[in-house]
Design an enzyme around this catalytic site. Structure first.
Site, PDB file in Angstrom:
ATOM      1  CG  ASP A  67      23.015 -30.258-138.177  1.00  0.00           C
ATOM      2  OD1 ASP A  67      23.454 -30.778-138.870  1.00  0.00           O
ATOM      3  OD2 ASP A  67      21.885 -29.326-138.468  1.00  0.00           O
ATOM      4  CG  HIS A 138      18.417 -23.215-138.417  1.00  0.00           C
ATOM      5  ND1 HIS A 138      17.211 -23.400-139.408  1.00  0.00           N
ATOM      6  CD2 HIS A 138      19.457 -22.794-139.380  1.00  0.00           C
ATOM      7  CE1 HIS A 138      18.285 -23.901-140.240  1.00  0.00           C
ATOM      8  NE2 HIS A 138      19.189 -23.852-140.010  1.00  0.00           N
ATOM      9  CD  GLU A 143      14.587 -24.857-138.029  1.00  0.00           C
ATOM     10  OE1 GLU A 143      14.599 -23.342-138.215  1.00  0.00           O
ATOM     11  OE2 GLU A 143      14.084 -25.690-138.742  1.00  0.00           O
TER      12      GLU A 143
HETATM   13  P1  PGA Z   1      22.662 -23.197-146.185  1.00  0.00           P
HETATM   14  O1  PGA Z   1      22.924 -24.100-144.601  1.00  0.00           O
HETATM   15  O2  PGA Z   1      24.997 -22.619-145.473  1.00  0.00           O
HETATM   16  O3  PGA Z   1      23.295 -24.016-146.528  1.00  0.00           O
HETATM   17  O4  PGA Z   1      23.000 -21.818-146.052  1.00  0.00           O
HETATM   18  C1  PGA Z   1      22.792 -22.647-143.454  1.00  0.00           C
HETATM   19  C2  PGA Z   1      21.971 -23.146-142.104  1.00  0.00           C
HETATM   20  O5  PGA Z   1      20.830 -23.677-142.233  1.00  0.00           O
HETATM   21  O6  PGA Z   1      22.649 -23.710-140.700  1.00  0.00           O
END
Ligand code: PGA
Length: 262
Positions: A67, A138, A143
């Site tokens: 992304d 997500h 989301e």
């Molecule tokens: P994080 O994010 O590894 O910073 O907890 C995970 C995500 O939002 O996919």
């Protein structure tokens, strides 16, 4: 779905890197799907170490970013392109032409997303997709409420995602509201998925992903339909899983399956 329990964050990363190394040994031109966020950082560190020890060679590997924030230039310190370069890609011998990512400043969003889908297909699909999980369940920037068959597209970030990511920016207002993300349908076409979760703030999302109903309200729960999904957690992230004993039992006995054929 295979749930792998580890004692701490470092072990999650070692296990993920071990699986990626194993897959690379089978296919030297592995197509690797890369996620950003805090959680995969240790996996990239492990892979860099394996490269330095000459245990893995990235010259044939292709990478696809999961992304990107919409509106950020490639060299913006918070762009995912910048994150991947600084934390992984500049430390290994990957060929520049084998690095694929979503453009945060495309001239045309829909064309850019379609071209990315086409690129993934023309490379034969993603072999191993690394994923984190948001507190809201997500995956990528898909989301809650995202179609479980969605493709690469523009998305609006959920408010909790904006808050969670604000620590990387000067303040919450600086966090982009839009992003580009490969879709859930796109993720599901990867041949293998490795989802990493560490820490107690992920325990509810992990429970819903692994043991809850499959629902667009928890995008990660769709992985229950994936034939090769590995969920690697530490004690805190897996704390609400009711079948912990079974997952550990399966993991410990896995190697013995071969013995039954002798
Ligand atoms: P994080 O994010 O590894 O910073 O907890 C995970 C995500 O939002 O996919």
């Amino acid at each position: 779905m295979e749930v792998i329990f580890t004692s701490n964050y470092e072990k999650i990363c070692e296990e993920a890197a071990r699986i990626i190394l194993r897959e690379w040994k089978k296919k030297k031109n592995l197509a690797l799907g890369l996620a950003t966020g805090a959680t995969p950082l240790g996996v990239y560190k492990e892979l860099i170490e394996l490269y330095q020890k000459k245990e893995i060679d990235f010259s044939g590997v292709q990478t696809f970013g999961l992304d990107e924030y919409l509106g950020l230039e490639e060299d913006h310190p918070q762009s995912f392109a910048h994150y991947m370069k600084e934390n992984f890609l500049k430390h290994i011998n990957i060929k520049k032409e084998n690095i694929f990512r979503l453009d945060g400043k495309p001239s045309d969003i829909d064309t850019n997303c379609q071209e990315y889908e086409d690129k993934i297909k023309s490379c034969g699909g993603i072999d191993v997709q690394i994923l984190g999980i948001g507190r809201n369940g997500h995956i990528g920037f898909n989301e809650p409420g995202s179609s479980l068959s969605s493709r690469t597209r523009v998305k609006t970030l959920a408010e909790e995602t904006v808050k969670d990511n604000a620590c990387f920016f000067e303040n919450e207002r600086e966090v982009p509201r839009f992003c580009l993300t490969i879709g859930i349908g796109t993720v599901m076409e990867a041949k293998m998925i490795i989802l990493l979760a560490s820490g107690g703030n992920k325990k509810d999302a992990v429970r819903q992903c692994v043991e809850g109903p499959v629902t667009a309200s928890v995008p990660a729960s769709v992985l229950q339909f994936h034939p090769q999904a590995k969920i690697i957690v530490d004690e805190d992230a897996g704390a609400l899983l009711s079948r912990k004993g079974y997952y550990e039992w399966v993991f410990q006995n896995k190697e013995r399956v071969k013995d039954y054929l002798k």
